[in-house]
Scaffold this motif. Sequence first.
Motif, PDB file in Angstrom:
ATOM      1  N   UNK A 273     -15.756 -12.666   9.456  1.00 31.94           N
ATOM      2  CA  UNK A 273     -16.504 -11.760   7.838  1.00 31.94           C
ATOM      3  C   UNK A 273     -15.086 -11.741   7.385  1.00 31.94           C
ATOM      4  N   UNK A 274     -15.190 -12.134   5.536  1.00 36.91           N
ATOM      5  CA  UNK A 274     -14.601 -12.169   4.907  1.00 36.91           C
ATOM      6  C   UNK A 274     -12.919 -11.262   4.981  1.00 36.91           C
ATOM      7  N   UNK A 275     -13.520  -9.968   6.178  1.00 36.14           N
ATOM      8  CA  UNK A 275     -12.144  -9.270   5.805  1.00 36.14           C
ATOM      9  C   UNK A 275     -10.891  -9.751   6.760  1.00 36.14           C
ATOM     10  N   UNK A 276     -11.813 -10.184   7.559  1.00 35.93           N
ATOM     11  CA  UNK A 276     -11.439 -10.778   8.827  1.00 35.93           C
ATOM     12  C   UNK A 276     -10.296 -12.270   8.874  1.00 35.93           C
ATOM     13  N   UNK A 277     -11.200 -13.071   7.563  1.00 36.09           N
ATOM     14  CA  UNK A 277     -10.224 -14.240   6.893  1.00 36.09           C
ATOM     15  C   UNK A 277      -8.968 -13.318   6.546  1.00 36.09           C
ATOM     16  N   UNK A 278      -9.265 -12.316   5.259  1.00 40.15           N
ATOM     17  CA  UNK A 278      -7.326 -12.257   4.528  1.00 40.15           C
ATOM     18  C   UNK A 278      -6.760 -11.095   5.463  1.00 40.15           C
TER      19      UNK A 278
ATOM     20  N   UNK B  99       2.160 -10.318  -0.531  1.00 42.18           N
ATOM     21  CA  UNK B  99       1.633  -9.849  -1.311  1.00 42.18           C
ATOM     22  C   UNK B  99       0.250 -10.295  -2.279  1.00 42.18           C
ATOM     23  N   UNK B 100      -0.650 -11.099  -2.103  1.00 44.89           N
ATOM     24  CA  UNK B 100      -1.548 -11.958  -2.585  1.00 44.89           C
ATOM     25  C   UNK B 100      -3.003 -11.803  -1.859  1.00 44.89           C
ATOM     26  N   UNK B 101      -2.361 -11.445  -0.482  1.00 50.43           N
ATOM     27  CA  UNK B 101      -3.310 -11.154   0.537  1.00 50.43           C
ATOM     28  C   UNK B 101      -3.564 -10.217   0.748  1.00 50.43           C
ATOM     29  N   UNK B 102      -2.495  -8.798   0.718  1.00 50.82           N
ATOM     30  CA  UNK B 102      -2.540  -7.737   0.494  1.00 50.82           C
ATOM     31  C   UNK B 102      -3.822  -6.986  -1.128  1.00 50.82           C
ATOM     32  N   UNK B 103      -3.807  -7.694  -2.349  1.00 47.75           N
ATOM     33  CA  UNK B 103      -4.576  -8.126  -3.342  1.00 47.75           C
ATOM     34  C   UNK B 103      -5.724  -8.157  -3.074  1.00 47.75           C
TER      35      UNK B 103
ATOM     36  N   UNK C 177      -1.055  -1.250  -5.953  1.00 52.01           N
ATOM     37  CA  UNK C 177      -1.882  -0.253  -5.695  1.00 52.01           C
ATOM     38  C   UNK C 177      -2.511   0.866  -6.568  1.00 52.01           C
ATOM     39  N   UNK C 178      -2.614   0.300  -7.771  1.00 54.02           N
ATOM     40  CA  UNK C 178      -4.172   0.070  -8.534  1.00 54.02           C
ATOM     41  C   UNK C 178      -5.271   0.574  -8.288  1.00 54.02           C
ATOM     42  N   UNK C 179      -5.161  -0.825  -7.423  1.00 53.95           N
ATOM     43  CA  UNK C 179      -6.874  -0.575  -6.721  1.00 53.95           C
ATOM     44  C   UNK C 179      -7.265  -0.361  -6.174  1.00 53.95           C
ATOM     45  N   UNK C 180      -5.790   0.084  -4.916  1.00 57.55           N
ATOM     46  CA  UNK C 180      -6.243   0.519  -3.592  1.00 57.55           C
ATOM     47  C   UNK C 180      -6.413   2.097  -3.720  1.00 57.55           C
ATOM     48  N   UNK C 181      -5.486   2.401  -4.852  1.00 54.13           N
ATOM     49  CA  UNK C 181      -5.505   3.660  -5.830  1.00 54.13           C
ATOM     50  C   UNK C 181      -6.912   4.467  -6.361  1.00 54.13           C
ATOM     51  N   UNK C 182      -6.805   3.891  -6.767  1.00 55.86           N
ATOM     52  CA  UNK C 182      -9.112   3.291  -7.934  1.00 55.86           C
ATOM     53  C   UNK C 182     -10.096   3.283  -6.167  1.00 55.86           C
ATOM     54  N   UNK C 183      -9.845   2.609  -5.151  1.00 57.44           N
ATOM     55  CA  UNK C 183     -10.459   3.219  -4.439  1.00 57.44           C
ATOM     56  C   UNK C 183     -10.687   4.179  -3.424  1.00 57.44           C
ATOM     57  N   UNK C 184      -9.526   4.503  -3.050  1.00 59.60           N
ATOM     58  CA  UNK C 184      -9.220   5.419  -1.494  1.00 59.60           C
ATOM     59  C   UNK C 184      -9.621   7.228  -3.205  1.00 59.60           C
TER      60      UNK C 184
ATOM     61  N   UNK D 201      -4.995   1.275   2.467  1.00 62.47           N
ATOM     62  CA  UNK D 201      -4.180   2.224   1.953  1.00 62.47           C
ATOM     63  C   UNK D 201      -2.898   2.611   2.471  1.00 62.47           C
ATOM     64  N   UNK D 202      -3.282   2.103   4.376  1.00 63.02           N
ATOM     65  CA  UNK D 202      -1.811   2.715   5.295  1.00 63.02           C
ATOM     66  C   UNK D 202      -1.139   0.886   4.772  1.00 63.02           C
ATOM     67  N   UNK D 203      -1.776   0.285   4.493  1.00 66.53           N
ATOM     68  CA  UNK D 203      -1.001  -0.987   4.952  1.00 66.53           C
ATOM     69  C   UNK D 203      -0.241  -0.821   3.745  1.00 66.53           C
ATOM     70  N   UNK D 204      -0.525  -0.575   2.381  1.00 65.17           N
ATOM     71  CA  UNK D 204      -0.542  -1.104   1.335  1.00 65.17           C
ATOM     72  C   UNK D 204       1.111   0.449   0.872  1.00 65.17           C
ATOM     73  N   UNK D 205       0.948   1.281   1.477  1.00 63.91           N
ATOM     74  CA  UNK D 205       1.780   2.219   1.921  1.00 63.91           C
ATOM     75  C   UNK D 205       3.277   2.269   2.629  1.00 63.91           C
ATOM     76  N   UNK D 206       2.625   1.295   3.856  1.00 66.95           N
ATOM     77  CA  UNK D 206       4.499   0.633   4.093  1.00 66.95           C
ATOM     78  C   UNK D 206       4.366  -0.746   3.853  1.00 66.95           C
TER      79      UNK D 206
END
Length: 315
Positions: free
Chosen positions: A15-20, A83-87, A185-192, A236-241
């Motif tokens: 699935x897309x998430x697996x690709x990322x 970094x771009x993969x996290x984005x 960080x902005x996208x992850x925070x808004x989503x959470x 969110x945890x991945x971004x925090x780490x």
Amino acid sequence: MTILYVMNTSSSFCNPQGVFKTSLAASDFLVGAIILPSAAFNKIFVMFYPLPENYLSYFASTENSTSSVFLGMLFSICMSASLFSLMILAVDRMLAVHWPFKYSQGSLMTRRRAICLVIATWCLSVVLGVLPLGDTKHFSYSLDYMTMSTMLEIKPHFHGSNDPSVTHGLFFVILVFILPYVCVVAITTITWLKLICARTTPCGTCKGARIFTSSTSSTAGQSLNRDLERVTLTIFIMVAVFTICVLPFLAAQIENLAMAHEQSREMTSRGCNPAFYMISVELLYMNSLSNFVIYNLRNDFFKKELRSKIKLHCC
């Protein structure tokens, strides 16, 4: 390597998430398989064969050498790709949270689109990794004498207050690392926050709460919500780490550039605290291992598939 193997041999991750996540794991694997062993070899080599008295000339000789360019550019590419993969993972979660039904039906993010995004991020990472080679006056890939790691170095020229290398260095750091990191960080925070709003606000009060409230009317909807929350929390945890591991290194680089700019008038050269700099580099390397730990702790499908693969090969 384990993450790459499990995700590419299991249908649960097609699935897309697996690709990322495969893209993120690939960058981590390259760091762990090539960059870390080379740095470890350099440290062990120095332990048994001490450097000569004019060791600074030795490190200067590694500037833009073939091995330095390969290892340093690969490290830069992997960091940018990570970094771009996290984005794009954060953007993927934002789409899933804002339009859960469209996303679950595959109308927003398909596997083909995900693969195209991953290819684009790696191409952009390669361009950013090659870019410093076009300005060897201010940038170079060389062996760092404190960490024995090959990485991108910014070469300040102490010839006055208007040092262009400092300006180029700050621009490169901001463009390649800080801006994408702020976006993540902005996208992850808004989503959470959207998830929290949808759970705690009555229907119709919070934009998007109506979607989640209506989706909880069935068992399938409740399962969708739980999966969304769990996966979003994992990102969110991945971004925090990632922040804990990478932010100290960025701070050290910015501090070095700021000191170079401040001291260019004094014709001296100083950097940030050596101990802090060495710790920041070690944390940067640890980021490659963190994702494997997070997958094991947070992803039940990954743990199940990993156990089944181990049993298959052991039996």
